[in-house]
Design an enzyme around this catalytic site. Sequence first.
Site, mmCIF file in Angstrom:
data_model
loop_
_atom_site.group_PDB
_atom_site.id
_atom_site.type_symbol
_atom_site.label_atom_id
_atom_site.label_comp_id
_atom_site.label_asym_id
_atom_site.label_seq_id
_atom_site.Cartn_x
_atom_site.Cartn_y
_atom_site.Cartn_z
ATOM 1 N N LYS A 30 -1.700 3.545 -1.415
ATOM 2 C CA LYS A 30 -1.417 2.185 -1.906
ATOM 3 C C LYS A 30 -2.108 1.149 -1.038
ATOM 4 O O LYS A 30 -2.753 0.220 -1.535
ATOM 5 C CB LYS A 30 0.099 1.931 -1.880
ATOM 6 C CG LYS A 30 0.473 0.458 -1.992
ATOM 7 C CD LYS A 30 1.904 0.172 -1.566
ATOM 8 C CE LYS A 30 2.065 0.111 -0.066
ATOM 9 N NZ LYS A 30 3.402 -0.353 0.372
ATOM 10 N N ARG A 35 -6.191 -3.019 -0.568
ATOM 11 C CA ARG A 35 -7.192 -3.709 0.259
ATOM 12 C C ARG A 35 -8.582 -3.584 -0.377
ATOM 13 O O ARG A 35 -9.356 -4.531 -0.409
ATOM 14 C CB ARG A 35 -7.223 -3.094 1.666
ATOM 15 C CG ARG A 35 -6.109 -3.584 2.563
ATOM 16 C CD ARG A 35 -6.041 -2.723 3.810
ATOM 17 N NE ARG A 35 -5.066 -3.202 4.762
ATOM 18 C CZ ARG A 35 -3.741 -3.073 4.635
ATOM 19 N NH1 ARG A 35 -3.235 -2.489 3.570
ATOM 20 N NH2 ARG A 35 -2.915 -3.541 5.567
ATOM 21 N N GLY A 112 4.610 -6.042 -1.629
ATOM 22 C CA GLY A 112 4.281 -6.875 -0.470
ATOM 23 C C GLY A 112 2.792 -7.158 -0.403
ATOM 24 O O GLY A 112 2.366 -8.271 -0.080
ATOM 25 N N GLN A 188 1.778 -7.894 7.199
ATOM 26 C CA GLN A 188 0.950 -8.254 6.036
ATOM 27 C C GLN A 188 0.510 -9.719 6.086
ATOM 28 O O GLN A 188 -0.470 -10.086 5.445
ATOM 29 C CB GLN A 188 1.698 -7.945 4.738
ATOM 30 C CG GLN A 188 1.848 -6.445 4.500
ATOM 31 C CD GLN A 188 2.679 -6.110 3.276
ATOM 32 O OE1 GLN A 188 3.364 -6.961 2.717
ATOM 33 N NE2 GLN A 188 2.636 -4.852 2.863
ATOM 34 N N GLU A 334 7.370 2.198 7.382
ATOM 35 C CA GLU A 334 7.575 2.693 6.017
ATOM 36 C C GLU A 334 7.950 4.174 5.988
ATOM 37 O O GLU A 334 8.362 4.692 4.950
ATOM 38 C CB GLU A 334 6.367 2.388 5.111
ATOM 39 C CG GLU A 334 5.111 3.131 5.463
ATOM 40 C CD GLU A 334 3.909 2.751 4.558
ATOM 41 O OE1 GLU A 334 3.936 1.725 3.868
ATOM 42 O OE2 GLU A 334 2.943 3.522 4.568
ATOM 43 N N HIS A 361 12.398 -5.381 3.570
ATOM 44 C CA HIS A 361 11.501 -4.588 2.713
ATOM 45 C C HIS A 361 12.022 -4.583 1.265
ATOM 46 O O HIS A 361 12.707 -5.512 0.867
ATOM 47 C CB HIS A 361 11.359 -3.177 3.287
ATOM 48 C CG HIS A 361 10.268 -3.072 4.322
ATOM 49 N ND1 HIS A 361 9.905 -1.878 4.898
ATOM 50 C CD2 HIS A 361 9.448 -4.004 4.865
ATOM 51 C CE1 HIS A 361 8.908 -2.079 5.757
ATOM 52 N NE2 HIS A 361 8.629 -3.367 5.757
ATOM 53 N N ARG A 365 16.669 -1.856 4.011
ATOM 54 C CA ARG A 365 16.636 -0.388 4.135
ATOM 55 C C ARG A 365 17.622 0.137 5.167
ATOM 56 O O ARG A 365 18.115 1.269 5.026
ATOM 57 C CB ARG A 365 15.208 0.078 4.487
ATOM 58 C CG ARG A 365 14.272 -0.027 3.304
ATOM 59 C CD ARG A 365 12.862 0.426 3.627
ATOM 60 N NE ARG A 365 12.152 0.634 2.362
ATOM 61 C CZ ARG A 365 10.839 0.711 2.241
ATOM 62 N NH1 ARG A 365 10.057 0.602 3.307
ATOM 63 N NH2 ARG A 365 10.281 0.906 1.066
ATOM 64 N N ARG A 406 11.183 4.396 -1.662
ATOM 65 C CA ARG A 406 11.399 5.310 -0.524
ATOM 66 C C ARG A 406 12.871 5.698 -0.369
ATOM 67 O O ARG A 406 13.184 6.719 0.238
ATOM 68 C CB ARG A 406 10.806 4.721 0.754
ATOM 69 C CG ARG A 406 9.302 4.486 0.626
ATOM 70 C CD ARG A 406 8.580 4.347 1.930
ATOM 71 N NE ARG A 406 7.317 3.638 1.713
ATOM 72 C CZ ARG A 406 6.184 4.188 1.259
ATOM 73 N NH1 ARG A 406 6.135 5.472 0.992
ATOM 74 N NH2 ARG A 406 5.096 3.460 1.085
ATOM 75 N N LYS A 431 6.657 2.629 -8.156
ATOM 76 C CA LYS A 431 6.021 1.579 -7.329
ATOM 77 C C LYS A 431 4.769 2.130 -6.651
ATOM 78 O O LYS A 431 3.750 1.450 -6.582
ATOM 79 C CB LYS A 431 7.017 1.062 -6.282
ATOM 80 C CG LYS A 431 6.506 -0.118 -5.460
ATOM 81 C CD LYS A 431 7.594 -0.656 -4.547
ATOM 82 C CE LYS A 431 7.223 -2.021 -3.956
ATOM 83 N NZ LYS A 431 6.251 -1.995 -2.886
HETATM 84 O O1 LIG Z 1 -0.347 -3.774 4.846
HETATM 85 C C1 LIG Z 1 0.189 -2.816 4.239
HETATM 86 O O2 LIG Z 1 -0.408 -2.160 3.368
HETATM 87 C C2 LIG Z 1 1.584 -2.471 4.589
HETATM 88 C C3 LIG Z 1 2.127 -2.956 5.749
HETATM 89 C C4 LIG Z 1 3.520 -2.675 6.149
HETATM 90 O O3 LIG Z 1 4.268 -3.845 5.890
HETATM 91 P P1 LIG Z 1 5.233 -4.569 6.981
HETATM 92 O O4 LIG Z 1 4.421 -4.925 8.159
HETATM 93 O O5 LIG Z 1 5.768 -5.735 6.216
HETATM 94 O O6 LIG Z 1 6.295 -3.547 7.314
HETATM 95 C C5 LIG Z 1 4.107 -1.497 5.367
HETATM 96 O O7 LIG Z 1 5.482 -1.389 5.608
HETATM 97 C C6 LIG Z 1 3.833 -1.633 3.885
HETATM 98 O O8 LIG Z 1 4.371 -0.565 3.175
HETATM 99 C C7 LIG Z 1 2.335 -1.629 3.645
HETATM 100 C C1 LIG Z 2 7.361 -1.726 2.586
HETATM 101 C C2 LIG Z 2 6.696 -1.159 1.579
HETATM 102 O O1 LIG Z 2 5.982 -1.810 0.593
HETATM 103 P P1 LIG Z 2 5.379 -3.271 0.444
HETATM 104 O O2 LIG Z 2 3.893 -3.112 0.357
HETATM 105 O O3 LIG Z 2 5.970 -3.821 -0.816
HETATM 106 O O4 LIG Z 2 5.775 -4.101 1.669
HETATM 107 C C3 LIG Z 2 6.670 0.322 1.428
HETATM 108 O O5 LIG Z 2 5.891 0.804 0.569
HETATM 109 O O6 LIG Z 2 7.409 1.031 2.121
#
Ligand SMILES: O=C(O)C1=C[C@@H](OP(=O)(O)O)[C@@H](O)[C@H](O)C1
Ligand SMILES: C=C(OP(=O)(O)O)C(=O)O
Length: 448
Positions: A30, A35, A112, A188, A334, A361, A365, A406, A431
């Site tokens: 994902k 990206r 996210g 993010q 994650e 999240h 969680r 998850r 998702k």
């Molecule tokens: O940049 C990304 O692809 C992600 C960063 C993380 O987010 P957080 O830093 O908000 O935990 C991760 O938990 C999410 O599933 C994916």
């Molecule tokens: C935190 C997660 O997703 P998101 O990219 O929506 O932040 C995840 O996939 O565990």
Amino acid sequence: MTDTPAHLDLWPAPYASGAVDATVSVPGSKSVTNRALVLAALASEPGWLRRPLRSRDTLLMAEALRALGVGIEETVSSSSTAAGAPDGRGEAWRVIPAGLHGPASVDVGNAGTVMRFLPPVATLADGPVHFDGDARSYERPLHGVIDALRVLGARIDDEGRGALPMTVRGGGALDGGKVDIDASSSSQFVSALLLSAPRFNQGVEVRHTGPRLPSMPHIRMTVDMLRAVGAQVDEPETGGEPNVWRVSPSALLGRDLVIEPDLSNAQPFLAAALVTGGRVTIPDWPARTTQPGDALREIFTEMGGSCELTDAGLTFTGSGRIHGIDVDLGEVGELTPGIAAVAALADSPSTLRGVAHLRLHETDRLAALTKEINGLGGDVTETEDGLHIRPRPLRGGIFHTYDDHRMATAGALLGLAVEGVRVENVATTAKTLPDFPQMWTEMLAIEA
Ligand SMILES: O=C(O)C1=C[C@@H](OP(=O)(O)O)[C@@H](O)[C@H](O)C1
Ligand SMILES: C=C(OP(=O)(O)O)C(=O)O
């Protein structure tokens, strides 16, 4: 947190009557797919994503970019045997960048990556871009992106919420420049600003000023992928100032990229080997990667198994015993739900630390894991930044998932060892892994 009526969408999680022995091909990452879509959309020439993940989060990203004018064509790549193969393998997306246009509407769902990575892209559109999403998306932190974009020259209408829904009033370009942000609630925020920065007039200099920064591997992934399309990035891990990232303005190359399997989605399958004392191989496990899921090799080995990386992929073999673990998961948050589920089945207690930000999240969680594992007879307590898990004999029951993919896979894992677990709304795995229930039963060699 409300209880879902028990009659809704209950999936009887299969109980494992013996050790699993399976090879499981896991679809694309994902985080890499989303990206790659953004970078390809901002490039100055067309590019390819091969074996992209096709799931709710990545389809929302593709749809949003299309709404802004980017061409994303579905094709069948030469390595494909059939279009629309269930795991999406063999398919490719050809991305054709174009001028970004508003007015447009973006549905972020509860992704996210979409809600954070796209507002900076929208500042480059020549009209307003309205962002909306699932109810939970209104509660997830976005202020770091909104405030930073304003400092960099953007106009955003959020009625003072600092959250969704909102409208980015794209002006066709953004000044860019220096900005301080507190990214302690989500890495993010940093990734979002860096990904679009080559297209800002002055690039960007982002300084993280908060107490801690979660999910560093995901920021490394952003930096690596920017460099791979020709961006110039200065960052702390290659000699730059601590907590400061600089991206220079430049054109971006189109890339032909094969997306790695999603190693965080490999987690439940590897964990099945650990829980049942069996063996699972994940083909195409990358020898070098920025994905946080690579840490599972070390974490699950410490919890009671061994792994081997060969040409066939990563093979994890459970020892038949599961040990508790004391671990800081701040870099790999994650992975927490899956590790918590395994820890609840261990022969000693576990402490999971460094993951306070998981309260923001897909759901809270830490609260959800505590409530649901305890609902099956477990003994989990929340700490300020994680969980204490004391294993106890568990019983069957309903495992609620709170629209969190998850949580659903964590419930499936518990069901391997505990008879009578029913996972509510297992379809929420769409998702990031739409075929999860089918993949799970195939791994267990159960007739569908
Ligand atoms: O940049 C990304 O692809 C992600 C960063 C993380 O987010 P957080 O830093 O908000 O935990 C991760 O938990 C999410 O599933 C994916
Ligand atoms: C935190 C997660 O997703 P998101 O990219 O929506 O932040 C995840 O996939 O565990």
